[in-house]
Scaffold this motif. Structure first.
Motif, PDB file in Angstrom:
ATOM      1  N   ASN A 102      -9.863 -22.789 -19.105  1.00 21.67           N
ATOM      2  CA  ASN A 102      -8.682 -23.391 -19.718  1.00 21.67           C
ATOM      3  C   ASN A 102      -8.058 -22.463 -20.757  1.00 21.67           C
ATOM      4  N   ILE A 170      -6.049 -27.999 -19.974  1.00 21.52           N
ATOM      5  CA  ILE A 170      -6.359 -29.134 -20.838  1.00 21.52           C
ATOM      6  C   ILE A 170      -6.481 -28.607 -22.274  1.00 21.52           C
ATOM      7  N   HIS A 323      -6.249 -34.579 -24.530  1.00 19.38           N
ATOM      8  CA  HIS A 323      -7.317 -34.572 -23.524  1.00 19.38           C
ATOM      9  C   HIS A 323      -6.771 -34.616 -22.108  1.00 19.38           C
ATOM     10  N   ASP A 324      -5.460 -34.761 -21.963  1.00 17.91           N
ATOM     11  CA  ASP A 324      -4.852 -34.831 -20.638  1.00 17.91           C
ATOM     12  C   ASP A 324      -4.344 -33.453 -20.201  1.00 17.91           C
ATOM     13  N   ALA A 325      -4.309 -33.238 -18.904  1.00 19.82           N
ATOM     14  CA  ALA A 325      -3.853 -31.962 -18.364  1.00 19.82           C
ATOM     15  C   ALA A 325      -2.363 -31.762 -18.625  1.00 19.82           C
TER      16      ALA A 325
END
Length: 363
Positions: A102, A170, A323-325
Motif C-alpha cells: 500500500n 488503503i 480504512h476504506d480503499a
C-alpha cells in the motif's frame, strides 16, 4: 541586500530556531539509521529462554522460521543493509505483501521520478492508457516514451510534468507501513512500550481477529494517522535514506506526542506520531503540537539560489486514517533534467532492446 530581504531572512531564521527548540526541549533521539553508511547491520533483541522471539507476533523460533532477511526499513525505499533479526518469515511476508504494498501504491510515480532503487531495480511508470512510459536506466539516464496524443506527460525543455492515477490503496495501511519502520529500528528497551502498537500493525483484516483489532484501534490510530506531514524536496535526490525516532522527554516543555518519527528518502519526507497506548494523549492527537522537522534543505546557506534553481519545498498534512480503499486518486509530479535527446524510431527500438525495456502498447 535590500531591507525587505533582510527582514525575510530574519523571520525565516527565527522560524528555524523555534522548530529546533521544539525538538531539543521536548524530545530525546532514541534511534537514527542511515543505511548507506553501513555495509550490514542487524538489529537484535534479547534471547528469551534460549529462543529468538518475533517482535510483532511474539512467536518463538520453535514455532516460526527466521530464514528471510527482514529489512528493518523497507527495501522498496532503497535499504539494503539494515536488517531486523527478530522479525519472523510470516510477519515479513505479511508486511511486504499487505502494508508495504500500500505504501508503494501511495508513492506511485514518485518512486520512478525520484529514482528510488528497490528490490527489483528502478520501478517503471506506465500510464493507464498505455500511451506513456518512463524507465530509469541509471542515476544519470532515463527514457521517456510518449505518443503525440498522450494525456499523461507534458514534456518541456528542462522538465517533465506527469499526471497519473494512483493504484487503489488503503490509507491506514500506508500509515501502518510507516509506523512499522519506527518499531523496527528502535532498541528493545524502547519497543516494550509499543508492544500493543506492534500487534496493531500486524493485524490482518483478512481474518476475524485482525478486523477486530483494527476496529478497536480506530479511535486510537485516527488522531495520529490524520496528521502525517509529507514534504517534497525538489532537486536531484537531495535526501539520503535516513530515519529519526524521537521519544518525549519526561520534562518536556510542550504538550507533544509521546513519539515522533521522520522518514526521508530521495525527494520525500514523512513526519508522523507513533501511536502508544501508554501515551495519555493517544486518540486525542488534535490537542498536542507537532512542528515541522528541520531538514537539510532548511540549512542551505544560499537558500535563494536553491529555490531559484529547483523551486520551493512543498509541505502538506495528509490524512491517512481512512480504512476504506481509495480508488482513482489523481496526482501531478514534476521532474527536471539537464539534457534532452530525441531519438528517431529506429534508434528507440535499438535502445529499448539493448536496455531490455518494453515499448509502448497504447490501448
Amino acid at each position: 541586500m535590500c531591507k525587505k530581504n533582510v527582514l525575510q531572512d530574519e523571520a525565516r531564521n527565527l522560524w528555524l530556531i523555534n522548530r529546533i527548540k521544539y525538538f531539543v526541549n521536548n524530545y530525546d533521539l532514541i534511534a537514527h539509521e542511515i543505511p548507506c553508511f553501513v555495509s550490514k547491520r542487524k538489529i537484535s533483541d534479547p534471547i528469551f529462554e534460549g529462543h529468538k522471539v518475533c517482535r510483532f507476533c511474539a512467536r518463538q523460533d520453535i514455532d516460526v522460521s527466521f530464514k528471510d532477511n527482514a529489512h528493518a526499513i523497507s527495501e522498496m525505499l532503497g535499504n539494503k543493509s539494515v536488517i531486523l533479526d527478530n522479525e519472523c518469515d510470516d510477519c515479513n511476508h505479511f508486511f511486504g505483501e499487505i502494508i508495504e504494498d500500500n505504501l508503494a501504491k501511495y508513492l506511485g510515480i514518485t518512486r520512478t521520478l525520484s529514482q528510488i532503487k528497490g528490490k527489483n531495480g528502478y520501478p517503471a511508470f506506465k500510464s493507464n492508457d498505455g500511451k506513456s512510459r518512463i524507465d530509469i536506466i541509471s542515476e544519470q539516464e532515463g527514457i521517456i516514451q510518449t505518443t503525440v496524443d498522450n494525456g499523461a506527460i507534458d514534456l518541456q525543455e528542462n522538465y517533465i510534468e506527469v499526471s497519473s492515477i494512483r493504484d487503489t490503496y488503503i490509507p491506514i495501511d500506508v500509515y501502518r507501513a510507516l509506523v512499522k519502520i519506527s518499531l523496527s529500528i528502535i532498541p528493545w528497551q524502547e519497543y516494550i512500550h509499543f508492544v500493543h502498537t506492534g500487534v496493531w500493525i500486524r493485524a490482518d483484516r483478512r481474518t476475524e481477529i485482525g478486523r477486530q483489532i483494527l476496529d478497536e484501534w480506530k479511535d486510537i490510530s485516527s488522531g495520529y494517522a490524520s496528521k502525517v506531514i509529507e514534504t517534497f524536496v525538489p532537486g536531484r535526490k537531495p535526501l539520503l535514506l535516513q530515519i529519526w525516532v524521537f521519544r518525549r522527554k519526561k520534562d518536556a516543555v510542550d504538550k507533544v506526542p509521546y513519539c515522533q518519527t521522520v522518514v526521508e528518502f530521495n525527494n520525500t519526507r514523512f513526519q508522523f506520531a507513533v501511536p502508544c497506548v501508554e501515551d495519555e494523549s493517544y486518540g486525542k492527537n488534535d490537542k498536542v503540537s507537532m512542528h515541522f522537522f528541520v531538514g537539510l534543505e532548511d540549512c542551505i546557506f544560499n537558500y535563494e539560489k536553491f529555490i531559484m534553481q529547483y523551486g520551493y519545498p512543498q509541505t502538506k498534512v495528509v490524512d491517512l486514517s481512512n480504512h476504506d480503499a481509495v480508488k482513482g486518486e489523481k496526482t501531478t509530479n514534476r521532474m527536471s533534467f539537464s539534457k534532452k535527446i530525441e531519438l528517431d524510431i529506429k534508434d528507440v527500438e535499438l535502445f529499448l532492446k539493448e536496455n531490455n525495456i518494453k515499448g509502448l502498447r497504447p490501448k
